[in-house]
Motif scaffolding. Structure first.
Motif, PDB file in Angstrom:
ATOM      1  N   LYS A  51       0.826  -1.211   0.000  1.00 28.06           N
ATOM      2  CA  LYS A  51       0.000   0.000   0.000  1.00 28.06           C
ATOM      3  C   LYS A  51       0.860   1.260   0.000  1.00 28.06           C
ATOM      4  CE  LYS A  51      -4.075  -2.076   2.108  1.00 28.06           C
ATOM      5  NZ  LYS A  51      -4.807  -2.200   0.863  1.00 28.06           N
ATOM      6  N   ARG A  52       1.881   1.281   0.827  1.00 23.44           N
ATOM      7  CA  ARG A  52       2.766   2.447   0.904  1.00 23.44           C
ATOM      8  C   ARG A  52       3.523   2.650  -0.416  1.00 23.44           C
ATOM      9  NH1 ARG A  52       5.953   0.681   4.440  1.00 23.44           N
ATOM     10  NH2 ARG A  52       7.693   0.233   3.079  1.00 23.44           N
ATOM     11  N   ILE A  53       4.067   1.580  -0.950  1.00 21.49           N
ATOM     12  CA  ILE A  53       4.812   1.667  -2.202  1.00 21.49           C
ATOM     13  C   ILE A  53       3.882   2.088  -3.336  1.00 21.49           C
ATOM     14  CG2 ILE A  53       6.085   0.334  -3.926  1.00 21.49           C
ATOM     15  CD1 ILE A  53       7.121  -1.371  -1.482  1.00 21.49           C
ATOM     16  N   GLY A  54       2.700   1.514  -3.368  1.00 18.23           N
ATOM     17  CA  GLY A  54       1.724   1.879  -4.397  1.00 18.23           C
ATOM     18  C   GLY A  54       1.373   3.349  -4.342  1.00 18.23           C
TER      19      GLY A  54
ATOM     20  N   GLY B 149       3.360  14.022 -14.235  1.00 16.67           N
ATOM     21  CA  GLY B 149       2.338  14.272 -15.244  1.00 16.67           C
ATOM     22  C   GLY B 149       2.111  13.092 -16.175  1.00 16.67           C
ATOM     23  N   MET B 150       2.389  11.883 -15.683  1.00 18.41           N
ATOM     24  CA  MET B 150       2.222  10.683 -16.502  1.00 18.41           C
ATOM     25  C   MET B 150       0.866  10.045 -16.244  1.00 18.41           C
ATOM     26  SD  MET B 150       5.888   8.716 -16.163  1.00 18.41           S
ATOM     27  CE  MET B 150       5.592   7.585 -17.516  1.00 18.41           C
ATOM     28  N   THR B 151       0.304   9.471 -17.277  1.00 20.67           N
ATOM     29  CA  THR B 151      -0.914   8.678 -17.114  1.00 20.67           C
ATOM     30  C   THR B 151      -0.521   7.260 -16.704  1.00 20.67           C
ATOM     31  OG1 THR B 151      -0.912   7.909 -19.409  1.00 20.67           O
ATOM     32  CG2 THR B 151      -2.105   9.989 -18.916  1.00 20.67           C
ATOM     33  N   GLN B 152      -1.487   6.512 -16.197  1.00 18.45           N
ATOM     34  CA  GLN B 152      -1.218   5.105 -15.892  1.00 18.45           C
ATOM     35  C   GLN B 152      -0.822   4.370 -17.165  1.00 18.45           C
ATOM     36  OE1 GLN B 152      -4.711   3.491 -13.956  1.00 18.45           O
ATOM     37  NE2 GLN B 152      -3.793   3.770 -11.936  1.00 18.45           N
ATOM     38  N   GLU B 153      -1.492   4.681 -18.248  1.00 23.50           N
ATOM     39  CA  GLU B 153      -1.202   4.025 -19.524  1.00 23.50           C
ATOM     40  C   GLU B 153       0.245   4.261 -19.945  1.00 23.50           C
ATOM     41  OE1 GLU B 153      -2.258   1.444 -22.406  1.00 23.50           O
ATOM     42  OE2 GLU B 153      -3.759   2.222 -21.018  1.00 23.50           O
ATOM     43  N   ALA B 154       0.727   5.507 -19.827  1.00 26.72           N
ATOM     44  CA  ALA B 154       2.099   5.836 -20.231  1.00 26.72           C
ATOM     45  C   ALA B 154       3.117   5.104 -19.364  1.00 26.72           C
ATOM     46  CB  ALA B 154       2.323   7.344 -20.156  1.00 26.72           C
TER      47      ALA B 154
ATOM     48  N   ARG C  56      -2.887  -3.776 -14.304  1.00 23.39           N
ATOM     49  CA  ARG C  56      -1.872  -4.290 -13.368  1.00 23.39           C
ATOM     50  C   ARG C  56      -1.220  -3.134 -12.612  1.00 23.39           C
ATOM     51  NH1 ARG C  56       0.503  -8.041 -10.259  1.00 23.39           N
ATOM     52  NH2 ARG C  56       2.742  -8.137 -10.494  1.00 23.39           N
ATOM     53  N   LEU C  57      -0.868  -2.062 -13.324  1.00 24.92           N
ATOM     54  CA  LEU C  57      -0.290  -0.897 -12.665  1.00 24.92           C
ATOM     55  C   LEU C  57      -1.288  -0.289 -11.681  1.00 24.92           C
ATOM     56  CD1 LEU C  57       1.952   1.176 -12.237  1.00 24.92           C
ATOM     57  CD2 LEU C  57       0.987   2.469 -14.159  1.00 24.92           C
ATOM     58  N   SER C  58      -2.535  -0.231 -12.064  1.00 26.74           N
ATOM     59  CA  SER C  58      -3.570   0.296 -11.176  1.00 26.74           C
ATOM     60  C   SER C  58      -3.629  -0.514  -9.880  1.00 26.74           C
ATOM     61  CB  SER C  58      -4.928   0.270 -11.876  1.00 26.74           C
ATOM     62  OG  SER C  58      -5.945   0.716 -11.014  1.00 26.74           O
ATOM     63  N   ALA C  59      -3.572  -1.828  -9.996  1.00 27.34           N
ATOM     64  CA  ALA C  59      -3.592  -2.695  -8.816  1.00 27.34           C
ATOM     65  C   ALA C  59      -2.355  -2.468  -7.948  1.00 27.34           C
ATOM     66  CB  ALA C  59      -3.696  -4.158  -9.234  1.00 27.34           C
ATOM     67  N   ILE C  60      -1.212  -2.231  -8.577  1.00 26.26           N
ATOM     68  CA  ILE C  60       0.019  -1.943  -7.827  1.00 26.26           C
ATOM     69  C   ILE C  60      -0.142  -0.638  -7.064  1.00 26.26           C
ATOM     70  CG2 ILE C  60       2.454  -1.290  -8.057  1.00 26.26           C
ATOM     71  CD1 ILE C  60       2.588  -3.374 -10.372  1.00 26.26           C
ATOM     72  N   GLU C  61      -0.663   0.386  -7.739  1.00 29.68           N
ATOM     73  CA  GLU C  61      -0.854   1.681  -7.078  1.00 29.68           C
ATOM     74  C   GLU C  61      -1.849   1.600  -5.921  1.00 29.68           C
ATOM     75  OE1 GLU C  61       0.227   4.834 -10.639  1.00 29.68           O
ATOM     76  OE2 GLU C  61      -1.877   4.535 -10.116  1.00 29.68           O
ATOM     77  N   ARG C  62      -2.818   0.719  -6.020  1.00 30.47           N
ATOM     78  CA  ARG C  62      -3.785   0.527  -4.922  1.00 30.47           C
ATOM     79  C   ARG C  62      -3.237  -0.374  -3.819  1.00 30.47           C
ATOM     80  NH1 ARG C  62      -6.913  -0.831  -9.220  1.00 30.47           N
ATOM     81  NH2 ARG C  62      -7.225  -2.907  -8.367  1.00 30.47           N
ATOM     82  N   GLY C  63      -2.126  -1.046  -4.104  1.00 30.40           N
ATOM     83  CA  GLY C  63      -1.522  -1.941  -3.121  1.00 30.40           C
ATOM     84  C   GLY C  63      -2.250  -3.254  -2.991  1.00 30.40           C
ATOM     85  N   THR C  64      -2.943  -3.670  -4.056  1.00 28.63           N
ATOM     86  CA  THR C  64      -3.745  -4.890  -3.977  1.00 28.63           C
ATOM     87  C   THR C  64      -3.126  -6.074  -4.701  1.00 28.63           C
ATOM     88  OG1 THR C  64      -5.051  -4.248  -5.919  1.00 28.63           O
ATOM     89  CG2 THR C  64      -5.901  -3.590  -3.745  1.00 28.63           C
TER      90      THR C  64
END
Length: 70
Positions: free
Chosen positions: A8-11, A22-27, A38-46
């Motif tokens: 969670k902290r790292i995400g 200024g980057m999008t998740q896609e970029a 997958r990146l979204s899940a990493i950012e959420r810490g899940t």
């Protein structure tokens, strides 16, 4: 490799750095060779995150991977 609270902290740190750059998740996902969900899940810490993937993300963000650990 990392515990649940670590994920969670790292995400959150990845999310913060990505937005500051200024980057999008896609970029960012494209830059490190993963899907946006997958990146979204990493950012959420899940989801799990290897040190290798963390280092790729840090490199794409232009930061030392240790900054994402704090």
């Amino acid at each position: 490799m990392f515990g649940e609270n670590d994920h969670k902290r790292i995400g959150f740190n990845i999310l913060r750095e990505r937005r500051e750059k200024g980057m999008t998740q896609e970029a960012l996902a494209d830059a490190v060779g993963m899907s946006r969900p997958r990146l979204s899940a990493i950012e959420r810490g899940t989801t799990t995150l290897t040190l290798e993937k963390l280092m790729k993300i840090a490199n794409a963000l232009g930061v030392d991977y240790r900054e994402l650990l704090n």
